[in-house]
Structures are given as structure tokens and as C-alpha cells.
Write an enzyme that holds these catalytic residues in place. Structure first.
Site, short mmCIF file in Angstrom:
data_model
loop_
_atom_site.label_atom_id
_atom_site.label_comp_id
_atom_site.label_asym_id
_atom_site.label_seq_id
_atom_site.Cartn_x
_atom_site.Cartn_y
_atom_site.Cartn_z
N ASP A 146 0.84 -1.20 0.00
CA ASP A 146 0.00 0.00 0.00
C ASP A 146 0.87 1.25 0.00
OD1 ASP A 146 -2.30 1.82 0.71
OD2 ASP A 146 -3.29 -0.11 1.00
N HIS A 204 -3.64 6.06 3.36
CA HIS A 204 -4.43 4.87 3.04
C HIS A 204 -3.86 3.61 3.69
CE1 HIS A 204 -6.07 1.65 0.41
NE2 HIS A 204 -7.11 2.46 0.26
N SER A 523 -11.39 -1.08 0.04
CA SER A 523 -10.06 -1.00 0.64
C SER A 523 -10.09 -1.25 2.13
CB SER A 523 -9.44 0.38 0.38
OG SER A 523 -8.94 0.49 -0.92
#
Length: 869
Positions: A146, A204, A523
Site C-alpha cells: 500500500d 491509506h 479497501s
């Protein structure tokens, strides 16, 4: 050792057959120019493969080398394209390097302090596993591929530590492995600058990692969590594999390198909360994922957030046969303060400015702000005309197009109101800024409707305000998230596989960005599944392969309905259902296979066999049943591009069992024959996707029932529209030197310098081969169009989105033609340039489930003649 020596050990078939070039191009912007991923044949050594490239005069630089994948990524300086690389002996597959957009952070309107952000482990059985079984994921390693992880965050501290980890591999940190493959300035289109520090500068990855294994239950340091929360596996060991810079995208070559390092670091599970749009399972990440799963790993990939685009949009990351594609569900219920009116309880959010539980006397009754009988937004004084609101609570509509909560709150206050209730305009309960000292509450839309109906019957009804919280279901609670992508994939396989909480999820965020945030997306659902793997492995004191755990999770998931629906959600949306990790740990039954692909009417799999296994200690009798689910119609008006919101229809298949119940001894299995019949309703010409679930329920009380989903398409899939003809695609246009598009003037000659022909395509469904063919004046085929910017005019493609997430512009592919062609899809030569003259351009897309015989197996569009100088 020379390449010829290696080749001599291969079979004759390998010697004479070419590798395959996969031209996956949903649009030119997500392809890295002149860069390719190459997979070698089994047994080919890297140095010998490089010798072969040099022998064929390929001028290149190595970007990355891969061992498990057995290949490399390269940048090519010579004129060799992917088709030429695939012809080199020892090469098995070649792909363009796809550039994956950085996962879009979908910040929820729910704030971290709102009750709706509470981590809901009740709906998945994780709460019981934490509290009753003391499972924490300890001893399991999960790699997060990520944007990196803020490993200094105190929620990633080791158990008993009072602060975060200030060195990634220190005793106070559970982020025990990691690598930055790219550097802060990497955008996906420039050169990576790797280093050893995978610190997250975007957010994220930190949020994802917190869902997997964050622990903010007892944090006493700043920043303190807005409310207590704990990840799925709070003692799992994490690996941070950073593939994104602070902005931009990531090349697939970098992603493959991260996957292999995670494997080499001993990760048990890889979390990939990213995707590149719809595709086939032959994309490189899926190919490597299958190899890693075969070596004992598990992979969870996001199904995508393209639910607004309709069917065929499940993302490519989890498309492998043994990988897990994860859909998103919204939280089941929340604990909230509430008001009571007309004998009914309604949860509410108080405003930020008021900041506390609302307490008003019974004399503060309700006064709706009605204008011409319709509830108004309360934004102007006219809303109060003729109303006595002093000491009372006004009810207003939550439309924010004219004024925000502060404006309407101040107006209510100036008119003497004791408080104001705002009816949320959208699903859920809005957050309010408000004004100081005025009790202000937001409620669900349906709650406002119910309160208004009560007021019309009895305007003097009193409002009471709770002093304690209670559990409530809110809009879409427990149902699949609207944004979660629909399947099926390009081969009509059942994807996504299953779902997990992904809507309004509170988790960690980089300390530099506040430390905590509420985000939504597949996600967020994907790491929930990754963390669930850790709990299951710890419970079983073993680390089964990923496909084995996927089967257990799918068998024991909770089959769900859409919000306020009486029917079950299509398996193309929820997969096998919402993961129930407690059921997965406790079950003593399994069904194989874990899904059934019935395909279309022409290839209909009428008879299927399943195997039920009893892994318990006693003989068990199972009752067999069928649960039908919603059918989805995306082509009801003969439209060529799928509807953004498929029509839900009651088109149900029927299932007959070879026996209605079966007795299975402990440790034994039984095979059951299933006979399917397509739905009688539903028009085959509209290609409805139908689905359902086959269930085996043990007779023993409190035993866990198990099931498998099935999916199918009524109609001949060969006739599903490929091109979006409704909007005029495919089309021939002219492009000038500045890039502007225009219609082609009559009798125009392209000079291929100041102006060039350009072919525009827009694919509404997967195609095994989208071709652009060039014919001469005698209608003789002279080759496939080759575009310097978009590549060759052939190759498999997934369907495109409707509009681009960032720009809002219509999505289509653009092939600018400079007069070059390729003689065949397996040409060994570099592209040739045609002489000046008049040529015919034909776009032909191969239909699904066909052999590829032209033109019979293609959807063909003749774009007409062009003249080039």
C-alpha cells in the site's frame, strides 16, 4: 550456459510455440510507455533469458527481477513492442506495465467521534473471538502492500507498551518488516528511488493496517483515539511494503516486487487494497498471486468501488482462481443516543457546537417548518411565518444546497426555538456543525417522515431525550455497500468471493494527519478479511493455504439482503455473503467447490456435483436447501452499455438435489448431485444475471450451516454488446498537433504530422480480443493498427468505467494512427509503415466464449475509409 542449452531441455512444443502478448488497455493513460513485464518459461534462468533478449537486439534496461514469478520488468529503448518480445524463445507471457492509481480516499461524512464509526465486530463474530476465545492473531504475519504505514503510531505499539514504535523493527512495534520501493516523489511514471523506510505520507496504508491489527483500546498518549477501537487481529505482526509515493500512481512492476518481498519475509497473508479496473485473471498480479498461494500464502484483494457503474466491474487484484476478492458491507448497527416521539425511538447525532447529550423538557414539543405543506430547509425567515416556536423544537429538512447547519441553527435560535432537529437528506445520519448553546440533532430521513406523520395526528405529542445509548440499525446497516463493485468477471466466474465491513470504518491515520480517520471502501473491507485469516490461523494452530481458508469463510458467511429488502442480494454483489469468523472457527462442515459457475444458456452447467465433508467427531445429518437471490438486469432497454444501477428482478433458478438430506459419518464425505434449471422469467435477450445459494444445514442444534453461491447468465453471452454504440462508439476522428479531436472533413488527406486519424473505442463488456484492422482499397487485410501511444490494436480488455473518478469525463480508449501496422497478432517484426493511399479501418471485438474466428466471432464496425499522404 547459453540459452540454447536451456532450450534443448524443453519440449519440442515449447521450441516452436510463441509466448503470449497480453495487450490489456482500458485506456492509454494507465500504461507505462515502452515498458513490459515478461514471464519466462519454466526452467529458463534469468541470465539466459537476458542473453536471448540481447541476441534479438532488444535494447533495454531491467526495472525489476522476479523469482517466484520467474521473470522481469524492463524498459525498452529499441522499436521492439510486446508482440516481438513474446516471440523470443524462452518467453512465456508479456504484458504492458499497467499503472495503478493511488487508492482514492473516500472520507465518510461520519466523523471519528460519531457513534456510527464504532468498529462493529459483532456482525462478524470477531467480538466473541476476542472476548471469549482470546484470539488476537498472535504469531501470524500480514503484509500490507500500500502507501506504507505510520509505524510510530501508538496503535501499532506492542502489547503493554505506552508509546508507538520509533524504529520499525524495535520491541515496541509490531511493524516488524518493511521496505519503501519508490520514495516520496514517485508518481508511477518517473523512476523509483527506494529506501528502507516505508513511512506513510498519504494515509491509506495506515488506515488499512489499523483495520488489520491496530489497538486503540487503552492508549493514554496523544493523539488519543476519538473513541476506543481495536483491529481484527490486534497482536498480528505487520509488514509495510510501500508502492506509492505521496501522490500519483504505482507501476505493476513495483507491485510484483512488493509481493515477492512479502513472500520472502515470511508473510502468511498479503493485503492488496488496490485495483486496476475490470480485467481478466491473466493479469500479472493475479498470476503471481496464484503462485504465492500455491506456496502457502493467502491473498485478499479489493473488489473495487465501482458499484455505480453496474455489472462486469469487479477489480482485477483478486481475480485469481484461489485469491479472495472482497466486497464491502456497511456496519450492522451502532450504539447511539436517541429521542422518543409517538412511542418510537429515533437515533440522533448532536451537533459539534453543542457537543453533548440533549436534554429538553417535555414542554419542548415539535413544530415542523412547513411551507405549502412541504418540510422546508429552515434557511430563511419565511419558514417561520405564522409559527410560534418559542421554547419548542423545530424540524427542518437537511438540504445543504442553500445554507449549512450553522445558518439554520442561528435562525432557529433567533426565533426563540429551544432546539432544532434536522432530517438528513441522504442515507444515514448527517454530521452537523451547529451553533453554540443550541441543542441541535440530526436524524435519518425515514425518522423525519415518521415524526412528521405523528405530528399531523397529534401535534402536542411530547419529545423525550434519552440519557443512555441503545443499539440501532441505520440506513443500509448490515447490507452490501452501494459503492462495492458488481461481478461477474470476463469468464463469467463468480467474483467477488465474500464481503466484510467497509463502510464508515474508524481506523488509524498518519500522526501528521491527525492520527485517526473514518474512511469507506472495499479497501477497508479487504484488511478485515486479511485480519480474519490471522484469527482463523491462530484458532486452528495451523496456516492453511489461502484457498482453503477462503472456502471455510465462504461456506460460513452470512447471506445478506439489501437494506429493507425481503430478498437476498445477488452473489455478484456480496459473493458468498458477509464473513462470519466465529462460524468459520466453529464449523465442522465444508462444501467443495466453494462456488458454482453456471455460465450462460449456451454453455449452461446443468448438472453439478458438490462434496460435503463432516470434520466433526459425530455422525451428522444435513438438510439440503436452496436460497434464491436477486437477478440483475442491465440491458432491459436494449442498451449497449450496462446500466449504472441494474434492475432487480425476481428471476430465480430452480435446484433439484439427488437427495433432500444426507447422513455423513465423522471424518467422511458425501457427494450430492445438483440439477439446475434456468429462471423461467427474464428475457434471454436482456442477459439477466441470476444467482443463489445451495445450503447444507446440520440437524444438530446450534450447528453451523454451510453454503456455496452459484451464478449464471440467461441468454447467449456471445450476443452481449461490446461497444457503447449508444454514445456513438467506436468512432473515427481527427487529432491535430495540439491533441484536439474533431470530425474528419470530407475527402480529407491526413499528413500524419499536423493531423492524424484516431480511433475511439468504449468497451461496455470484457472482450477476449479487441482489434483494429486495416484493409487496403481492394479490401485486402494489410495488418492491425499500431499506435505509438496506445500500442497495437489487438488484445483482451475489460470493460471501462462510465466516467473518470478524478476528472468526471467520459472514459474511452484512443488509438492515434501514424500509418503503422502489424502483420499479425503474433508478428515477430517491428511495425511496418504503409505507403500513402486510402485504407479502410474496421474495429472488431471478439465475443465472449468464442474461438476467435474472424469475422463470425466478432462484433464488427466498419469506420470507413481514410486517406494518408
Amino acid at each position: 550456459m547459453k540459452i540454447t542449452t536451456i532450450l534443448s531441455a524443453l519440449t519440442a512444443a515449447t521450441l516452436v510455440s510463441a509466448g503470449k502478448f497480453h495487450s490489456l488497455k482500458p485506456g492509454k493513460t494507465n500504461i507505462l510507455p515502452n515498458a513490459f513485464i515478461i514471464e519466462y518459461e519454466d526452467g529458463i534462468q534469468h541470465h539466459d533469458a537476458h542473453d536471448a533478449l540481447k541476441t534479438h537486439k532488444v535494447d533495454y534496461q531491467v526495472r525489476n527481477e522476479y523469482n517466484v514469478f520467474n521473470g522481469a520488468s524492463i524498459s525498452v529503448n529499441s522499436n521492439h513492442d510486446g508482440h516481438a518480445l513474446a516471440e523470443i524463445p524462452g518467453v512465456k507471457n508479456v504484458w504492458h506495465i499497467t499503472v495503478y492509481s493511488m487508492p482514492k480516499i473516500e472520507k465518510s461524512k461520519v466523523k471519528p467521534t460519531d457513534p456510527q464509526a464504532t468498529s462493529d465486530h459483532i456482525m462478524t463474530g470477531v467480538k466473541d473471538l476476542h472476548e471469549k476465545y482470546k484470539l488476537t492473531g498472535k504469531g501470524v504475519k500480514i503484509g500490507v502492500i500500500d502507501t506504507g504505514i505510520d509505524y510510530k503510531h501508538p496503535a501499532f505499539a506492542a502489547k503493554g507498551a505506552t508509546a508507538g514504535c520509533f524504529a520499525r523493527f524495535g520491541k515496541n512495534c509490531r511493524v516488524a518488516h518493511g521496505w519503501d520501493f519508490v520514495g516520496d516523489d514517485y508518481t508511477g511514471f518517473n523512476s523509483p528511488v527506494p529506501d528502507s523506510d516505508p513511512m506513510d505520507c498519504y494515509g491509506h496504508g495506515s488506515h488499512v493496517a489499523g483495520i488489520i491489527g491496530g489497538n486503540a483500546l487503552d492508549i493514554k498518549v496523544t493523539p488519543k483515539p476519538p473513541q476506543p477501537f481495536v483491529g481484527v487481529a490486534p497482536e498480528v505482526t505487520l509488514g509495510a511494503y510501500r508502492i506509492f509515493g505521496c501522490n500519483g500512481s504505482a507501476g505493476e512492476d513495483v507491485i510484483l516486487a512488493a509481493m515477492e518481498l512479502a513472500f520472502n519475509d515470511g508473510m502468511d497473508v498479503i493485503n492488496m487494497s488496490l485495483g486496476g479496473g475490470s480485467s481478466y485473471k491473466t493479469n500479472p498480479t493475479s498470476v503471481l498471486a496464484e503462485k504465492l498461494i500455491a506456496r502457502g500464502m493467502a491473498l485478499a484483494g479489493a473488489a473495487g468501488n465501482d458499484g455505480a457503474d453496474g455489472v462486469w466491474m469487479v477489480s482485477d487484484t483478486g481475480l485469481g482462481d484461489h485469491a479472495t476478492s472482497v466486497a464491502s458491507f456497511d456496519n450492522l448497527f451502532v450504539f447511539m443516543n436517541y429521542l422518543t416521539y409517538g412511542g418510537k425511538q429515533f437515533p440522533y447525532n448532536w451537533s459539534d457546537a453543542y457537543g453533548k447529550v440533549i436534554s429538553l423538557p417535555a414542554s419542548a414539543t415539535l413544530v415542523p417548518l412547513l411551507v405549502n405543506g412541504v418540510l422546508s430547509d429552515g434557511c430563511d425567515q419565511g419558514s417561520y411565518a405564522g409559527l410560534d416556536v418559542k421554547g419548542k423544537v423545530v424540524l427542518a429538512l437537511g438540504d445543504v444546497t442553500r445554507c449549512k447547519s450553522g445558518g439554520r441553527g442561528a435562525l432557529a435560535q433567533s426565533n426563540g426555538a429551544a432546539g432544532i432537529i434536522i432530517q438528513s437528506n441522504d442515507a444515514g445520519i448527517d454530521s452537523l456543525g451547529g451553533v453554540p448553546n443550541l441543542p441541535m440533532a440530526s436524524i435519518e430521513f425515514d425518522a423525519g417522515v415518521a415524526m412528521l406523520a405523528t405530528w399531523k395526528v397529534s401535534a402536542k405529542s411530547a419529545i423525550s431525550w434519552s440519557t443512555a445509548q441503545a443499539p440501532f440499525s441505520i440506513d443500509n446497516s448490515g447490507a452490501p455497500s452501494g459503492f462495492s463493485s458488481f461481478g461477474l468477471d470476463g469468464d463469467l466466474r463468480s467474483k467477488p468471493d465474500l464481503g466484510a465491513p467497509g463502510g464508515n470504518i474508524l481506523s488509524t491515520y498518519p500522526l501528521a494527519k491527525g492520527g485517526y480517520a473514518v474512511l469507506s471502501g472495499t479497501s477497508m473491507a479487504t484488511p478485515y478479511i486479511a485480519g480474519s485469516h490471522a484469527l482463523y490461523m491462530q484458532a486452528k494452530k495451523a496456516k492453511p493455504h489461502g484457498d482453503e481458508i477462503r472456502k471455510v469463510f465462504k461456506n460460513t458467511a452470512t447471506i445478506s439482503k439489501n437494506y429493507k429488502s425481503k430478498t437476498f442480494t445477488s452473489a455478484t454483489k456480496q459473493g458468498a455473503g458477509l464473513v462470519n469468523v466465529l462460524n468459520a472457527v466453529l464449523t465442522t462442515t465444508s462444501i467443495t467447490p466453494d462456488h458454482i459457475d453456471l455460465l450462460d444458456s449456451v454453455n449452461f452447467q446443468k448438472t453439478v456435483k458438490i462434496t460435503i465433508k463432516n470434520t466433526g467427531k459425530h455422525t451428522e445429518t444435513y438438510l439440503l436447501s436452496h436460497v434464491p437471490a436477486d437477478a440483475l438486469n442491465s440491458y432491459n432497454a436494449s442498451n449497449s452499455f450496462p446500466l449504472g444501477t441494474p434492475l432487480i428482478e425476481a428471476d430465480y433458478a430452480t435446484v433439484k438435489f439427488s437427495q433432500g438430506q444426507v447422513k455423513i459419518a465423522a471424518g467422511k464425505s458425501a457427494q450430492i448431485k445438483l440439477s439446475f434449471q434456468e429462471p423461467k422469467k427474464g428475457k434471454a435477450g436482456q442477459f439477466p444475471i441470476y444467482s443463489g445459494f445451495v445450503v447444507a444445514t446440520p440437524k444438530t442444534k446450534n450447528s453451523v450451516a454451510v453454503h456455496v453461491p452459484y451464478t449464471g447468465v440467461k441468454g447467449d453471452i456471445r450476443n452481449v454488446p461490446m461497444m457503447d454504440t449508444d454514445l456513438g462508439f467506436p468512432a473515427l476522428q481527427a487529432v491535430n498537433a495540439s491533441g484536439a479531436l474533431s470530425d474528419v472533413p470530407k475527402d480529407f488527406t491526413f499528413d500524419l504530422t499536423n493531423n492524424k486519424p484516431v480511433v475511439l473505442t468504449r468497451l461496455g463488456s470484457h472482450s477476449p480480443d479487441v482489434t483494429i484492422r486495416i484493409f487496403d482499397a481492394d479490401k485486402k487485410f494489410v495488418g492491425f493498427l499500431n499506435s505509438k501511444d496506445a500500442g497495437p490494436g489487438f488484445g483482451s480488455q475489460g470493460r471501462v468505467k462510465n466516467v473518470d473518478d478524478t476528472t468526471g469525463q467520459l472514459v474511452f480508449s484512443q488509438y492515434t494512427w501514424e500509418g503503422q501496422v502489424l502483420a499479425s497478432e503474433n508478428a515477430t517484426l517491428v511495425p511496418t509503415t504503409l505507403n500513402g493511399g486510402t485504407y479502410d479501418i474496421v474495429v472488431a471485438s471478439q465475443k465472449k466464449f468464442t474461438k476467435g474466428n474472424y469475422p463470425a466471432d466478432f462484433e464488427v464496425f466498419d469506420l470507413g475509409k481514410v486517406t494518408i499522404a
